[in-house]
Design a protein around this motif. Structure first.
Motif, PDB file in Angstrom:
ATOM      1  N   PHE A 108       0.789  -1.285  -0.008  1.00 48.89           N
ATOM      2  CA  PHE A 108      -0.028   0.156   0.231  1.00 48.89           C
ATOM      3  C   PHE A 108       0.919   1.169   0.017  1.00 48.89           C
ATOM      4  CE2 PHE A 108      -2.663  -3.236   1.696  1.00 48.89           C
ATOM      5  CZ  PHE A 108      -3.978  -3.115   1.078  1.00 48.89           C
ATOM      6  N   ILE A 109       0.732   2.112  -0.825  1.00 51.64           N
ATOM      7  CA  ILE A 109       1.668   3.368  -1.117  1.00 51.64           C
ATOM      8  C   ILE A 109       0.984   4.477  -1.542  1.00 51.64           C
ATOM      9  CG2 ILE A 109       2.058   2.600  -3.562  1.00 51.64           C
ATOM     10  CD1 ILE A 109       4.959   3.673  -3.086  1.00 51.64           C
ATOM     11  N   GLY A 110       1.409   5.615  -0.777  1.00 49.66           N
ATOM     12  CA  GLY A 110       0.693   6.955  -0.936  1.00 49.66           C
ATOM     13  C   GLY A 110       1.396   7.580  -2.327  1.00 49.66           C
ATOM     14  N   MET A 111       0.550   8.204  -3.181  1.00 49.44           N
ATOM     15  CA  MET A 111       1.163   9.008  -4.313  1.00 49.44           C
ATOM     16  C   MET A 111       0.736  10.229  -4.573  1.00 49.44           C
ATOM     17  SD  MET A 111       1.541   5.901  -6.943  1.00 49.44           S
ATOM     18  CE  MET A 111       2.733   6.939  -7.905  1.00 49.44           C
ATOM     19  N   GLU A 112       0.441  11.177  -3.256  1.00 49.75           N
ATOM     20  CA  GLU A 112       0.054  12.554  -3.118  1.00 49.75           C
ATOM     21  C   GLU A 112       1.415  13.274  -3.676  1.00 49.75           C
ATOM     22  OE1 GLU A 112      -0.966  15.427  -4.107  1.00 49.75           O
ATOM     23  OE2 GLU A 112      -0.416  16.303  -2.218  1.00 49.75           O
ATOM     24  N   SER A 113       1.736  13.120  -5.053  1.00 50.49           N
ATOM     25  CA  SER A 113       2.823  13.269  -5.638  1.00 50.49           C
ATOM     26  C   SER A 113       3.414  15.105  -5.485  1.00 50.49           C
ATOM     27  CB  SER A 113       3.099  13.005  -6.895  1.00 50.49           C
ATOM     28  OG  SER A 113       2.323  13.142  -7.754  1.00 50.49           O
ATOM     29  N   VAL A 114       2.421  15.944  -5.135  1.00 46.83           N
ATOM     30  CA  VAL A 114       2.771  17.201  -5.309  1.00 46.83           C
ATOM     31  C   VAL A 114       2.723  17.871  -3.768  1.00 46.83           C
ATOM     32  CG1 VAL A 114       1.822  19.522  -5.839  1.00 46.83           C
ATOM     33  CG2 VAL A 114       1.205  17.635  -7.431  1.00 46.83           C
ATOM     34  N   GLY A 115       1.728  17.609  -3.109  1.00 46.98           N
ATOM     35  CA  GLY A 115       1.753  17.887  -1.560  1.00 46.98           C
ATOM     36  C   GLY A 115       1.939  19.440  -1.201  1.00 46.98           C
ATOM     37  N   ALA A 116       1.481  19.734   0.020  1.00 54.11           N
ATOM     38  CA  ALA A 116       1.724  21.188   0.503  1.00 54.11           C
ATOM     39  C   ALA A 116       3.121  21.705   0.854  1.00 54.11           C
ATOM     40  CB  ALA A 116       0.770  21.311   1.580  1.00 54.11           C
ATOM     41  N   PRO A 117       3.282  22.828   0.860  1.00 51.00           N
ATOM     42  CA  PRO A 117       4.764  23.176   1.209  1.00 51.00           C
ATOM     43  C   PRO A 117       5.164  22.906   2.542  1.00 51.00           C
ATOM     44  CG  PRO A 117       3.609  25.050  -0.090  1.00 51.00           C
ATOM     45  CD  PRO A 117       2.525  23.811   0.158  1.00 51.00           C
ATOM     46  N   VAL A 118       6.283  22.888   2.881  1.00 49.73           N
ATOM     47  CA  VAL A 118       6.496  22.293   4.387  1.00 49.73           C
ATOM     48  C   VAL A 118       5.942  23.366   5.571  1.00 49.73           C
ATOM     49  CG1 VAL A 118       8.815  23.475   4.445  1.00 49.73           C
ATOM     50  CG2 VAL A 118       8.353  21.498   5.773  1.00 49.73           C
ATOM     51  N   SER A 119       6.073  24.574   5.111  1.00 47.04           N
ATOM     52  CA  SER A 119       5.413  25.760   5.990  1.00 47.04           C
ATOM     53  C   SER A 119       3.960  25.484   6.483  1.00 47.04           C
ATOM     54  CB  SER A 119       5.604  27.043   5.510  1.00 47.04           C
ATOM     55  OG  SER A 119       4.942  27.260   4.332  1.00 47.04           O
ATOM     56  N   TRP A 120       3.298  24.625   5.431  1.00 50.74           N
ATOM     57  CA  TRP A 120       1.859  24.505   5.659  1.00 50.74           C
ATOM     58  C   TRP A 120       1.553  24.014   6.980  1.00 50.74           C
ATOM     59  CZ3 TRP A 120      -1.771  20.476   6.580  1.00 50.74           C
ATOM     60  CH2 TRP A 120      -2.924  20.772   6.515  1.00 50.74           C
ATOM     61  N   LEU A 121       2.400  23.068   7.407  1.00 46.28           N
ATOM     62  CA  LEU A 121       2.310  22.185   8.667  1.00 46.28           C
ATOM     63  C   LEU A 121       3.271  22.610   9.902  1.00 46.28           C
ATOM     64  CD1 LEU A 121       0.635  19.891  10.228  1.00 46.28           C
ATOM     65  CD2 LEU A 121       2.645  18.462   9.270  1.00 46.28           C
ATOM     66  N   TYR A 122       4.598  22.924   9.344  1.00 46.81           N
ATOM     67  CA  TYR A 122       5.450  22.983  10.276  1.00 46.81           C
ATOM     68  C   TYR A 122       5.904  24.508  10.420  1.00 46.81           C
ATOM     69  CZ  TYR A 122       6.064  18.163  10.149  1.00 46.81           C
ATOM     70  OH  TYR A 122       5.918  16.762  10.338  1.00 46.81           O
ATOM     71  N   GLY A 123       5.538  25.666   9.485  1.00 43.66           N
ATOM     72  CA  GLY A 123       5.948  26.712   9.569  1.00 43.66           C
ATOM     73  C   GLY A 123       5.981  27.418  11.037  1.00 43.66           C
ATOM     74  N   PRO A 124       4.816  27.560  11.730  1.00 44.31           N
ATOM     75  CA  PRO A 124       4.689  28.003  13.174  1.00 44.31           C
ATOM     76  C   PRO A 124       5.699  27.553  14.068  1.00 44.31           C
ATOM     77  CG  PRO A 124       2.491  27.516  12.239  1.00 44.31           C
ATOM     78  CD  PRO A 124       3.503  26.696  11.532  1.00 44.31           C
ATOM     79  N   LEU A 125       6.405  26.563  13.775  1.00 43.15           N
ATOM     80  CA  LEU A 125       7.464  25.957  14.571  1.00 43.15           C
ATOM     81  C   LEU A 125       8.964  26.482  13.907  1.00 43.15           C
ATOM     82  CD1 LEU A 125       6.428  22.331  15.023  1.00 43.15           C
ATOM     83  CD2 LEU A 125       5.684  24.405  16.658  1.00 43.15           C
ATOM     84  N   PHE A 126       9.052  27.222  13.168  1.00 45.88           N
ATOM     85  CA  PHE A 126      10.331  27.623  12.567  1.00 45.88           C
ATOM     86  C   PHE A 126      10.728  28.662  13.284  1.00 45.88           C
ATOM     87  CE2 PHE A 126       9.483  25.165   8.291  1.00 45.88           C
ATOM     88  CZ  PHE A 126       9.781  24.085   8.722  1.00 45.88           C
ATOM     89  N   PRO A 127      11.924  29.079  13.453  1.00 43.14           N
ATOM     90  CA  PRO A 127      12.255  30.367  14.149  1.00 43.14           C
ATOM     91  C   PRO A 127      12.138  31.609  13.189  1.00 43.14           C
ATOM     92  CG  PRO A 127      14.266  29.126  13.750  1.00 43.14           C
ATOM     93  CD  PRO A 127      13.146  28.309  13.352  1.00 43.14           C
ATOM     94  N   GLU A 128      12.187  31.261  11.995  1.00 41.71           N
ATOM     95  CA  GLU A 128      12.132  32.565  10.923  1.00 41.71           C
ATOM     96  C   GLU A 128      11.438  32.061   9.767  1.00 41.71           C
ATOM     97  OE1 GLU A 128      16.421  32.552   8.635  1.00 41.71           O
ATOM     98  OE2 GLU A 128      16.200  33.595  10.378  1.00 41.71           O
ATOM     99  N   LYS A 129      10.574  32.752   9.083  1.00 42.42           N
ATOM    100  CA  LYS A 129       9.948  32.457   7.945  1.00 42.42           C
ATOM    101  C   LYS A 129      10.708  31.833   6.682  1.00 42.42           C
ATOM    102  CE  LYS A 129       6.091  34.085   4.999  1.00 42.42           C
ATOM    103  NZ  LYS A 129       5.108  35.219   4.871  1.00 42.42           N
TER     104      LYS A 129
END
Length: 531
Positions: free
Chosen positions: A423-444
């Motif tokens: 079973f394999i996922g193939m959402e081969s575009v995906g959201a930018p990393v900041s969509w989920l983790y952005g609020p945890l980064f020290p700078e944009k």
């Protein structure tokens, strides 16, 4: 007479007024999301509600930082936000302290002793973090001592709630950016710790009227709100046939959720399950009604909302024996300890498996396989694919594994042997990393970098290389986010020209041309377990 929740009653968990997902349990991550994400959303909405209404009329902005407004909700959000500021102030202080550590204290360190840095830690972090250098002896870093944060005033179970209401269709409105409040008299929001045994009583059902009255009172409900809550219950349906002797099977449940039964032992991978009991529903779905009374093993591939859905996990908690997860190691801001999170959700039999470690099960085993990609190159350790051995039949749930290291699966195959079904996922575009983790980064992040680091699964070439290397006879594309009940946590719109559809169609055709079995899964599929 006994009473149970109606089939179309949903129970949405919330933390600090927002739809609950796993990163809202640890105080340090909740603090950062409140400061850098949720506060911005609600203040933007209160300042310019019309901008939110306009944006949400366009499909491309679904899943963005916009509040879904209901009639009269503006005033309710405004009142809630004003009244909650004092309650959230300690968490915002914690977020400020993390920023001070990352942006002021650590940058001043370049190899000298860290003792002075410990003395300069802001009060919310003092005694609750460890500072250290990476192996170059110049780059400073830190980890949270998470048990001490959970024991601190910054972890407040009083911020945890559950909203009960009814739904009349599969489709769900995106939930992650709208405050969880009582917008209508048909919604009942109760303040209750998410690990409370009261929730198990509610979801297990079979309550006598006195039990229901007691639970209603313990939830602090009276008057019309109590009457509304009681209206969510009906006489307990007649028990369905005993499934203990049901045939072995693999049931695709939707998205990345798969139910497996083998010789009476039951497994549930990445639980995200739909409700029922309404007319506007998709035919042939697998719902909560189809689950057995006992789920021996729940297996979670990684700590994203669409694989680790608190709403489903809390509803099935009373049925679950053991939860199996990838080993957590970092206690970092981006990778909090998942075992500890699950403990705070009331799951106490949790087993961590490191790479290629196995857990024996009746008639087989569960093995953790390395899982690369899908996390935007962020240092996330808490992820793995699950290799499930069913009396010699070997099934891999690869989730969103991306074959960015072509040698990895050759190394895996050399170690564990071939696999029968993938079973394999193939959402081969995906959201930018900041969509989920952005609020945890020290700078944009720069837009160019953000756009290049995606939360994505394999494309055709990567997926084909995985299944060729594993020598799989059957390949199923899943985890595509197409089921309508995924709308609460995902906003994915596909047409036949979308790269994910093109890539997955190509993989299905590729496997079939080579004499294998393959399909892109949707809604529900029963898959025979091959001997």
């Amino acid at each position: 007479m006994t009473l149970s929740l109606k089939k179309n009653v949903i129970a949405e968990p919330a933390v600090a007024g927002w739809y609950a997902w796993s990163y809202l349990l640890p105080p340090q991550t909740l603090a950062k999301y409140l400061k850098n994400h949720y506060r911005n959303i609600v203040e933007s909405f209160l300042d310019k509600p019309e901008a939110h209404r306009t944006a949400l009329k366009q499909a491309r902005f679904q899943g963005g930082p916009f509040v879904h407004e209901q009639e009269g909700s503006y005033e309710k959000v405004k009142e809630w936000y004003a009244s909650s500021r004092e309650q959230f102030a300690p968490l915002l202080d914690l977020a400020d302290s993390i920023d001070e550590l990352e942006q002021k204290i650590l940058p001043e360190l370049s190899g000298a002793s860290m003792e002075p840095a410990y003395r300069g830690l802001p009060e919310p972090l003092a005694g609750r973090v460890e500072l250290f250098y990476n192996r170059d002896n110049r780059t400073p870093d830190y980890r949270f001592i998470e048990p001490l944060l959970y024991a601190s005033p910054y972890f407040d179970p009083g911020l945890q709630q559950v909203r009960f209401s009814t739904i009349d269709q599969d489709a769900r409105q995106f939930a992650l950016t709208t405050p969880v409040l009582e917008y209508t008299p048909e919604q009942v929001l109760v303040t209750v710790p998410l690990d409370s045994p009261l929730l198990d009583e509610v979801f297990a059902g079979g309550l006598d009227p006195k039990d229901l009255e007691r639970i209603t009172a313990e939830f602090g409900l009276d008057g019309e709100r109590a009457a509304t809550f009681r209206s969510f219950f009906e006489e307990t349906p007649e028990p369905t046939a005993d499934t203990q002797d049901a045939p072995d099977a693999i049931e695709y449940v939707g998205h990345a959720c798969v139910f497996v039964r083998n010789r009476g032992t039951t497994f549930l991978v990445d639980p995200v399950i739909s409700y029922s009991g309404y007319s506007q529903e998709s035919d042939g779905r697998f719902t909560f009604d189809d689950l057995p009374e006992r789920i021996d093993y729940v297996m979670i591939t990684h700590n994203h909302q669409d694989h680790m859905l608190l709403e489903t996990l809390l509803k099935i908690r009373h049925r679950v024996g053991r939860v199996v997860i990838a080993k957590s190691a970092n206690s970092s801001l981006v990778d909090p300890d998942l075992k500890r999170i699950l403990g705070r959700l009331g799951f106490h039999d949790v087993v961590e498996l490191d790479d290629l470690e196995s857990l024996a099960t009746p008639g087989g085993s569960i093995t953790a396989l390395p899982f690369l990609g899908e996390h935007g190159d962020v240092r996330i350790r808490t992820k793995c694919g699950w290799l499930l051995d069913l009396d010699g039949t070997r099934v891999l749930f690869a989730a969103d594994s991306t074959n960015i290291s072509p040698q990895l699966y050759a190394q895996i195959t050399a170690s564990v042997g071939r696999v029968d079904t993938v079973f394999i996922g193939m959402e081969s575009v995906g959201a930018p990393v900041s969509w989920l983790y952005g609020p945890l980064f020290p700078e944009k992040l720069e837009r160019r970098i953000d756009a290049g680091r995606r939360l994505k699964g394999s494309n055709f070439e990567q997926g084909a290389a995985i299944v060729d290397t594993l020598q799989a006879d059957a390949v199923y594309v899943y985890a595509m986010g197409q089921e309508p009940w995924l709308g609460a946590v995902m906003c994915v719109e596909y047409d036949e020209k979308h790269p994910a559809m093109i890539d997955s169609d190509k993989l299905v055709a590729y496997v079939k041309e080579r004499g294998g079995t393959s399909k892109r899964l949707y809604l529900h599929e029963t898959i025979e377990v091959r001997p």
